[in-house]
Design an enzyme around this catalytic site. Structure first.
Site, short mmCIF file in Angstrom:
data_model
loop_
_atom_site.label_atom_id
_atom_site.label_comp_id
_atom_site.label_asym_id
_atom_site.label_seq_id
_atom_site.Cartn_x
_atom_site.Cartn_y
_atom_site.Cartn_z
N LYS A 30 0.86 -1.18 0.00
CA LYS A 30 0.00 0.00 0.00
C LYS A 30 0.90 1.23 0.00
CE LYS A 30 -4.12 1.80 2.34
NZ LYS A 30 -3.75 3.22 2.38
N ASP A 32 1.94 5.20 0.06
CA ASP A 32 1.49 6.40 0.76
C ASP A 32 1.64 7.60 -0.17
OD1 ASP A 32 0.50 7.94 2.74
OD2 ASP A 32 2.23 7.84 4.06
N GLU A 173 3.05 1.86 4.36
CA GLU A 173 1.74 2.11 4.95
C GLU A 173 0.96 0.84 5.25
OE1 GLU A 173 -1.03 4.39 2.59
OE2 GLU A 173 -1.62 5.54 4.34
#
Length: 321
Positions: A30, A32, A173
């Site tokens: 994921k 950021d 993240e």
């Protein structure tokens, strides 16, 4: 059958949840950054998650058209700025995401990259109905890695937990899990994509601020935050006074100054100790905070400021549950 290249495809969104396991899932890091849909045909057009044209803000991403070599495509990805160790740095990205036409100096000192993770249209063919695995295979065949563009890998099988551990070690993240056979669902928050953040992050609306004291005297001490409830009332959810850089405080001061108003924008009461010296503002700025948990009365525990978001509208920021 060839179809006309679309001018607007809204991004598919992930639901929050526990890390899925089993053979039917793919796992990605994921990132950021800020979401962007790239439309490539005789040049590059970039639209943010809320359909704003941000092409001029990121001129270095225009090289995507050269990488595609006259092919036409719609691609989904994330714009990130990297730190010295090659990790996404949202604080660095703040220097770019609010500048509509950056100078050559700013582009040089704070470059961005576009991490592409999905293919929605290619050369007259709508690919959103294809399974995730086929879309990813077609994306990787385009070989789009360049100076400012990359296609990050994904993993399958039992890799989920290992990837979450790696994300924590790298300071990323979190992880996004995607069903291997799932289609792309434009504009929908789908259970076929599950985001598993390592730290809880939430988008908030700034409704006011308290003047700082001590080292913060003359600037912002804390921000007063809200979200809209099911009745479209702005509900107070707490205040945040940590996580600010000096540059962020200066920028916030400049943005909040013209938004002052006499009365509180919140429909729910703000505790007296926070309302006493508050400077109220029109609730038009959206930001990110990390936090530990929610209290039973919908207040944030131990929030820390991450930065403003230009890709979200206040009306989208809603209390859940």
């Amino acid at each position: 059958m060839s179809v006309r290249m679309p001018t607007l495809v809204r991004p598919m969104l992930a639901t929050s949840g526990a890390l899925p396991s089993g053979p039917g899932w793919a796992y990605e890091f994921k990132w950021d950054g800020v979401r962007a849909i790239a439309y490539v045909a005789d040049g590059v057009r970039l639209l943010s998650r809320n359909d704003r044209d941000v092409t001029r803000a990121y001129p270095e991403l225009g090289g995507l058209a050269d990488l595609l070599a006259k092919r036409r495509a719609v691609l989904d990805g994330e714009i990130v700025a990297l730190d010295g160790r090659g990790r996404p740095d949202f604080s660095a990205l703040q220097h770019r995401m609010h500048v509509r036409a950056p100078s050559a100096s700013l582009v040089s000192t704070t470059p961005v990259r576009l991490y592409l993770f999905d293919l929605l249209h290619l050369d007259g063919r709508d690919t959103t109905s294809l399974p995730y695995t086929e879309r990813r295979a077609a994306l990787e065949e385009l070989d789009l890695s360049g100076e400012s563009v990359d296609i990050p890998p994904y993993w399958t099988g039992d890799a989920g937990r290992d990837l979450a551990t790696a994300a924590a070690d790298l300071g990323l993240e979190g992880v996004v899990a995607k069903e291997l056979g799932s289609r792309y669902e434009p504009g929908r928050r789908s259970p076929a994509w599950v985001k598993v953040p390592l730290n809880d992050t939430v988008e908030v609306i700034v409704g006011g601020w308290k003047p700082g004291t001590g080292r913060r005297e003359g600037t912002i001490g804390s921000l007063l935050l809200g979200m809209y409830d099911r009745g479209d009332q702005l509900t107070y959810i707490g205040h945040v006074g940590t996580g600010f850089t000096q540059a962020a405080l200066r920028d916030l001061g400049e943005r909040l100054r013209p938004l002052r108003r006499r009365d509180a924008p919140f429909a729910s009461p703000v505790p007296r100790e926070h309302a006493r010296h508050a400077v109220w503002v029109d609730p038009v700025l959206v930001g990110d905070v990390t936090f530990r948990s929610w209290t039973p009365d919908h207040r944030l525990r131990h929030p820390s400021w991450k930065g403003l978001r230009s890709d979200r509208e206040p009306a989208e920021i809603r209390l859940r549950g």
